[in-house]
Design an enzyme around this catalytic site. Structure first.
Site, mmCIF file in Angstrom:
data_model
loop_
_atom_site.group_PDB
_atom_site.id
_atom_site.type_symbol
_atom_site.label_atom_id
_atom_site.label_comp_id
_atom_site.label_asym_id
_atom_site.label_seq_id
_atom_site.Cartn_x
_atom_site.Cartn_y
_atom_site.Cartn_z
ATOM 1 N N HIS A 17 -1.302 -1.139 -4.275
ATOM 2 C CA HIS A 17 -2.568 -0.800 -3.625
ATOM 3 C C HIS A 17 -2.611 0.694 -3.334
ATOM 4 O O HIS A 17 -1.713 1.229 -2.676
ATOM 5 C CB HIS A 17 -2.677 -1.618 -2.333
ATOM 6 C CG HIS A 17 -3.980 -1.471 -1.615
ATOM 7 N ND1 HIS A 17 -5.090 -2.216 -1.927
ATOM 8 C CD2 HIS A 17 -4.346 -0.681 -0.572
ATOM 9 C CE1 HIS A 17 -6.086 -1.897 -1.107
ATOM 10 N NE2 HIS A 17 -5.660 -0.960 -0.281
ATOM 11 N N ASP A 43 -6.855 -6.340 4.255
ATOM 12 C CA ASP A 43 -6.223 -5.027 4.295
ATOM 13 C C ASP A 43 -6.202 -4.485 5.728
ATOM 14 O O ASP A 43 -7.254 -4.199 6.297
ATOM 15 C CB ASP A 43 -7.017 -4.093 3.376
ATOM 16 C CG ASP A 43 -6.354 -2.743 3.190
ATOM 17 O OD1 ASP A 43 -5.250 -2.525 3.715
ATOM 18 O OD2 ASP A 43 -6.958 -1.893 2.496
ATOM 19 N N SER A 94 0.838 -1.203 0.000
ATOM 20 C CA SER A 94 0.000 0.000 0.000
ATOM 21 C C SER A 94 0.870 1.250 0.000
ATOM 22 O O SER A 94 1.682 1.449 0.902
ATOM 23 C CB SER A 94 -0.893 0.008 1.230
ATOM 24 O OG SER A 94 -1.437 1.305 1.387
ATOM 25 N N MET A 101 -11.664 -5.452 5.402
ATOM 26 C CA MET A 101 -10.842 -4.574 6.232
ATOM 27 C C MET A 101 -10.570 -5.280 7.558
ATOM 28 O O MET A 101 -11.494 -5.687 8.260
ATOM 29 C CB MET A 101 -11.564 -3.247 6.508
ATOM 30 C CG MET A 101 -11.640 -2.291 5.332
ATOM 31 S SD MET A 101 -10.067 -1.910 4.525
ATOM 32 C CE MET A 101 -9.062 -1.332 5.902
ATOM 33 N N HIS A 147 -8.446 1.323 -3.956
ATOM 34 C CA HIS A 147 -9.386 1.109 -2.849
ATOM 35 C C HIS A 147 -10.000 2.457 -2.494
ATOM 36 O O HIS A 147 -9.334 3.323 -1.941
ATOM 37 C CB HIS A 147 -8.587 0.510 -1.671
ATOM 38 C CG HIS A 147 -9.375 0.315 -0.424
ATOM 39 N ND1 HIS A 147 -8.754 0.061 0.790
ATOM 40 C CD2 HIS A 147 -10.709 0.310 -0.174
ATOM 41 C CE1 HIS A 147 -9.686 -0.095 1.726
ATOM 42 N NE2 HIS A 147 -10.871 0.054 1.169
ATOM 43 N N MET A 176 -8.904 8.373 0.104
ATOM 44 C CA MET A 176 -9.745 8.741 1.253
ATOM 45 C C MET A 176 -10.231 10.173 1.099
ATOM 46 O O MET A 176 -9.479 11.038 0.642
ATOM 47 C CB MET A 176 -8.928 8.621 2.550
ATOM 48 C CG MET A 176 -8.309 7.248 2.750
ATOM 49 S SD MET A 176 -7.545 7.129 4.377
ATOM 50 C CE MET A 176 -6.676 5.558 4.206
ATOM 51 N N ASP A 198 -4.819 3.806 -1.736
ATOM 52 C CA ASP A 198 -5.906 4.117 -0.808
ATOM 53 C C ASP A 198 -6.391 5.544 -1.016
ATOM 54 O O ASP A 198 -5.700 6.492 -0.644
ATOM 55 C CB ASP A 198 -5.416 3.951 0.636
ATOM 56 C CG ASP A 198 -5.183 2.497 0.988
ATOM 57 O OD1 ASP A 198 -6.140 1.716 0.887
ATOM 58 O OD2 ASP A 198 -4.040 2.148 1.353
ATOM 59 N N MET A 244 -12.136 4.747 -0.356
ATOM 60 C CA MET A 244 -12.781 4.957 0.944
ATOM 61 C C MET A 244 -13.429 6.330 0.878
ATOM 62 O O MET A 244 -13.005 7.284 1.552
ATOM 63 C CB MET A 244 -11.743 4.844 2.073
ATOM 64 C CG MET A 244 -11.377 3.398 2.354
ATOM 65 S SD MET A 244 -9.775 3.252 3.154
ATOM 66 C CE MET A 244 -8.731 3.309 1.706
HETATM 67 C C1 DX5 Z 1 -6.251 1.601 5.712
HETATM 68 C C2 DX5 Z 1 -5.853 1.301 4.288
HETATM 69 C C3 DX5 Z 1 -4.768 0.294 4.169
HETATM 70 C C4 DX5 Z 1 -3.474 0.679 4.842
HETATM 71 C C5 DX5 Z 1 -2.886 -0.577 5.429
HETATM 72 O O1 DX5 Z 1 -7.439 2.332 5.726
HETATM 73 O O2 DX5 Z 1 -6.976 0.808 3.542
HETATM 74 O O3 DX5 Z 1 -4.548 -0.114 2.833
HETATM 75 O O4 DX5 Z 1 -2.552 1.272 3.971
HETATM 76 O O5 DX5 Z 1 -1.781 -0.229 6.198
HETATM 77 P P1 DX5 Z 1 -1.051 -1.241 7.174
HETATM 78 O O6 DX5 Z 1 -0.602 -2.408 6.349
HETATM 79 O O7 DX5 Z 1 0.058 -0.429 7.730
HETATM 80 O O8 DX5 Z 1 -2.084 -1.641 8.204
HETATM 81 ZN ZN ZN Z 2 -6.573 -0.172 1.475
#
Ligand code: DX5
Ligand code: ZN
Length: 214
Positions: free
Chosen positions: A33, A175, A8, A137, A66, A37, A35, A68
């Protein structure tokens, strides 16, 4: 089937993104990956289309995006244009999930649905055969570096049983809080894709960390 490893970007060094991507290109990682947000669905804001299209140019890996964000259906085409290969939306953020999944697939992307830790996997029972991927998650979404929630093992087993019945090709991606300590158990419960942020980018040797997950 071999296990898909998806580092990620959230935990990467944003001052040196080009060299981080170069390192990943040379690594055993399968996907990148990303993220996204919005500060509404989750209490944090990250990045959007401009960063994703730059990553598309740099990476040789599959782009696993991904979302969010609330109302993800508004931006499906934009994420497709930015270069997403896999687009994952949250079940909790979609009023018309079937329509949103169909739109993702019509554009030629793989469609994923993500569930927060409290959302039972059974909520997907009438859509599972339409999905390419389910992302469970294993922390509350919003931040990297959080503690893995152990109830996830049970959710993976229940989801894999549903997939065996209705969609044997389903990819189950985990994840949050993934390390070399829990990877094996996650896979033996039925997961076949693992996201890892802080474990990979916080390692002295990220390429070795990726191999250790495999
Ligand atoms: C959290 C993200 C993850 C995050 C995971 O909301 O969706 O993808 O980057 O990070 P680690 O592996 O550090 O938990
Ligand atoms: Zn993620």
């Amino acid at each position: 089937m071999s296990i898909i490893i998806a580092p990620s970007l959230l935990s990467a060094d944003f001052m040196n993104l080009a060299s981080e991507i170069k390192m990943l290109n040379e690594s055993e990682a399968d996907w990148l990956h990303l993220d996204v947000m919005d500060g509404r669905f989750v209490p944090n804001i990250t990045f959007g289309m401009p960063i994703i299209s730059q990553m598309r140019k740099l990476t040789t890996k599959v782009l696993d995006v991904h979302l969010m964000i609330v109302e993800p259906e508004k931006y499906i085409e934009d994420f497709h244009k930015a270069g997403a290969d896999i687009l994952t939306v949250h079940e909790e953020a979609c009023v018309h999930l079937h329509r949103t999944v169909s739109q993702i697939k019509e554009l030629g992307m793989k469609a994923g649905v993500s569930l927060n830790p409290h959302t039972p996997v059974e909520v997907l029972s009438d859509i599972i055969s339409d999905l390419d991927l389910v992302l469970l998650m294993s922390v509350n979404p919003g931040f990297g570096g959080q503690k893995f929630i152990a109830n996830t093992y049970n959710k993976i087993e229940r989801l894999r049983a549903m997939a065996n019945a209705y969609n044997p090709e389903l990819i189950i991606e985990i994840d949050g809080g993934v390390t070399n300590k829990n990877a094996q158990k996650l896979v033996s419960c039925g997961a076949n894709a693992l996201v890892a942020g802080s474990y990979v980018f916080g390692a002295e040797n990220p390429k070795e960390a990726i191999i250790s997950l495999k």
